[in-house]
Design an enzyme around this catalytic site. Sequence first.
Site, PDB file in Angstrom:
ATOM      1  N   HIS A  53       2.482   1.465  -2.785  1.00 29.76           N
ATOM      2  CA  HIS A  53       1.517   1.464  -1.695  1.00 29.76           C
ATOM      3  C   HIS A  53       0.454   0.438  -2.093  1.00 29.76           C
ATOM      4  O   HIS A  53      -0.229   0.613  -3.107  1.00 29.76           O
ATOM      5  CB  HIS A  53       0.852   2.831  -1.546  1.00 29.76           C
ATOM      6  CG  HIS A  53       1.711   3.874  -0.908  1.00 29.76           C
ATOM      7  ND1 HIS A  53       2.956   4.222  -1.390  1.00 29.76           N
ATOM      8  CD2 HIS A  53       1.483   4.679   0.185  1.00 29.76           C
ATOM      9  CE1 HIS A  53       3.457   5.179  -0.620  1.00 29.76           C
ATOM     10  NE2 HIS A  53       2.592   5.469   0.340  1.00 29.76           N
ATOM     11  N   HIS A 110       7.923   9.587   3.573  1.00 33.09           N
ATOM     12  CA  HIS A 110       7.452  10.667   2.706  1.00 33.09           C
ATOM     13  C   HIS A 110       8.174  11.950   3.110  1.00 33.09           C
ATOM     14  O   HIS A 110       7.694  12.707   3.960  1.00 33.09           O
ATOM     15  CB  HIS A 110       5.938  10.831   2.811  1.00 33.09           C
ATOM     16  CG  HIS A 110       5.175   9.678   2.263  1.00 33.09           C
ATOM     17  ND1 HIS A 110       4.684   9.656   0.972  1.00 33.09           N
ATOM     18  CD2 HIS A 110       4.849   8.479   2.815  1.00 33.09           C
ATOM     19  CE1 HIS A 110       4.069   8.494   0.754  1.00 33.09           C
ATOM     20  NE2 HIS A 110       4.162   7.766   1.864  1.00 33.09           N
ATOM     21  N   GLN A 118       0.421   9.653  -6.009  1.00 34.74           N
ATOM     22  CA  GLN A 118      -0.461   9.692  -4.849  1.00 34.74           C
ATOM     23  C   GLN A 118      -1.938   9.646  -5.214  1.00 34.74           C
ATOM     24  O   GLN A 118      -2.730   8.964  -4.559  1.00 34.74           O
ATOM     25  CB  GLN A 118      -0.180  10.967  -4.040  1.00 34.74           C
ATOM     26  CG  GLN A 118      -1.135  11.246  -2.901  1.00 34.74           C
ATOM     27  CD  GLN A 118      -0.943  10.332  -1.718  1.00 34.74           C
ATOM     28  OE1 GLN A 118      -0.058  10.525  -0.915  1.00 34.74           O
ATOM     29  NE2 GLN A 118      -1.789   9.312  -1.612  1.00 34.74           N
ATOM     30  N   GLU A 170      -3.611  -0.336   1.252  1.00 33.43           N
ATOM     31  CA  GLU A 170      -3.559   0.461   2.481  1.00 33.43           C
ATOM     32  C   GLU A 170      -4.979   0.886   2.851  1.00 33.43           C
ATOM     33  O   GLU A 170      -5.404   2.019   2.654  1.00 33.43           O
ATOM     34  CB  GLU A 170      -2.663   1.691   2.299  1.00 33.43           C
ATOM     35  CG  GLU A 170      -2.428   2.429   3.613  1.00 33.43           C
ATOM     36  CD  GLU A 170      -1.666   3.729   3.441  1.00 33.43           C
ATOM     37  OE1 GLU A 170      -1.414   4.384   4.468  1.00 33.43           O
ATOM     38  OE2 GLU A 170      -1.342   4.104   2.305  1.00 33.43           O
ATOM     39  N   HIS A 194      10.387   3.082   4.053  1.00 34.87           N
ATOM     40  CA  HIS A 194       9.183   3.719   3.511  1.00 34.87           C
ATOM     41  C   HIS A 194       8.970   5.039   4.234  1.00 34.87           C
ATOM     42  O   HIS A 194       8.692   5.065   5.432  1.00 34.87           O
ATOM     43  CB  HIS A 194       7.970   2.799   3.700  1.00 34.87           C
ATOM     44  CG  HIS A 194       6.729   3.286   3.031  1.00 34.87           C
ATOM     45  ND1 HIS A 194       6.157   2.630   1.960  1.00 34.87           N
ATOM     46  CD2 HIS A 194       5.929   4.353   3.282  1.00 34.87           C
ATOM     47  CE1 HIS A 194       5.052   3.279   1.579  1.00 34.87           C
ATOM     48  NE2 HIS A 194       4.903   4.328   2.377  1.00 34.87           N
ATOM     49  N   ASP A 230       7.511   6.171   7.681  1.00 31.51           N
ATOM     50  CA  ASP A 230       6.401   6.711   6.902  1.00 31.51           C
ATOM     51  C   ASP A 230       6.261   8.224   6.998  1.00 31.51           C
ATOM     52  O   ASP A 230       6.310   8.924   5.994  1.00 31.51           O
ATOM     53  CB  ASP A 230       5.087   6.030   7.280  1.00 31.51           C
ATOM     54  CG  ASP A 230       4.027   6.133   6.190  1.00 31.51           C
ATOM     55  OD1 ASP A 230       4.377   6.466   5.042  1.00 31.51           O
ATOM     56  OD2 ASP A 230       2.851   5.869   6.484  1.00 31.51           O
TER      57      ASP A 230
END
Length: 412
Positions: free
Chosen positions: A201, A53, A143, A204, A51, A300
């Site tokens: 996701h 970005h 997102q 979270e 995971h 992440d």
Amino acid sequence: MLIKNARLLDGRKVNIYIEDGIIRCFDCKENDDEVIDAENNLVIPPYFNMHFHLDSVFLPIINKSGTLWEGIRIWKEIKGKLSEDDVIKRVITAVKLMVAQGTLWIRTHVDVTEKSLTLLNALLKVKEEVKEIAEIEITAFPQDGIFTEKGNDELLRKAIEKGADNVGLIPHNEMTREDGVRSIKFAFDLAKEFNKKVDGHIDETDDPNSRYLEVLAKYTLEYEYQEKVSAGHVTAMHSWDPAYRYRILPIVAKAGITVIPNPLINVSLQGRFDSYPKRRGMAPIKEMINNGINVALGHDCIMDPWYPLGSGNMLHVLFMAIHLDQMLSPDELNYSINLITYNGAKAWPKSNYGIEVGNEANLLVTSEDNLIDLLRFMSPPLYVIKGGRVVAKDGKLIYYKGKWEKVLKKPV
């Protein structure tokens, strides 16, 4: 290639002969080909970063509150201003840094609510550009939510059509509980249509009422999508009532969902609204493992609106995880390496993984002769081998496009 005097995780001491990118045999007669002496140090499979970005990497913009939500607001302000060339430069720097520290498989989320899809286009190019040193999976990540703004659902579909590997979602960021549930069904419908995996996701937040994991499990079973679904973060699980966890975790296991905590970032972003004591904000790894759930870890972020630090070293991630969840008994420490190796391979899924005869020759020659010291010092591997070829050395050099070059710690 011959790697001699290798110590494997199961205690075996072997010489590993590699031919045509495959582990051909152990303890073969030494030959005149390239020889690496492991000097009785651990030789292990490379790491998975399940995971990440990449689109926001190396954008160290100050998040004053340190919260997830401020990070999202900052990102929303800047993402549409990023050029494709800038994204590619930052991402390739990050990939090289991760490879040099032993990671050969990276699953990255790319924001597809950025309407030009510049970020996705950049990531698709990088995926092809770096394939000789790393394998990248791209999750199309909405997102800002699938239903928070008209057209986001179509952008997600377009991203899948353009070549993203997985369908992403973020139900806790939708406006209502109903829209969150609807977003999960939409993601499964899209994944089923294009034969893609689902990588979300999920929950979270510190809110104990955020319970979308149960919905994800329901649709996984309903769509017969076992072993094809990952749930990233699930930090709300840390705040759930124990009785609720007791009920839901066996269902998650039955659905074959992989849960992916991100310890470095979870402990940084969560608990920000607490005084003291502060919640750790990480899904309970031991409890999930005891319920038969596959757990893999993600890094992440590196130096972005959500996290000001990070080096790309998955051992740092593992080190944080074993402390937060107090996985410090001998058996737990010995098991823990699976969180960044074999459990990631299962979730990917990656066949022919591991140091066995007949498997692909993907290996790390470490600088330590036991797992405890590997966890203590978190040193980069002496050699990173992909497909029978050395692609990185000492955490400092990488073989890229036919030549050795120095690994940069950040773009210049």
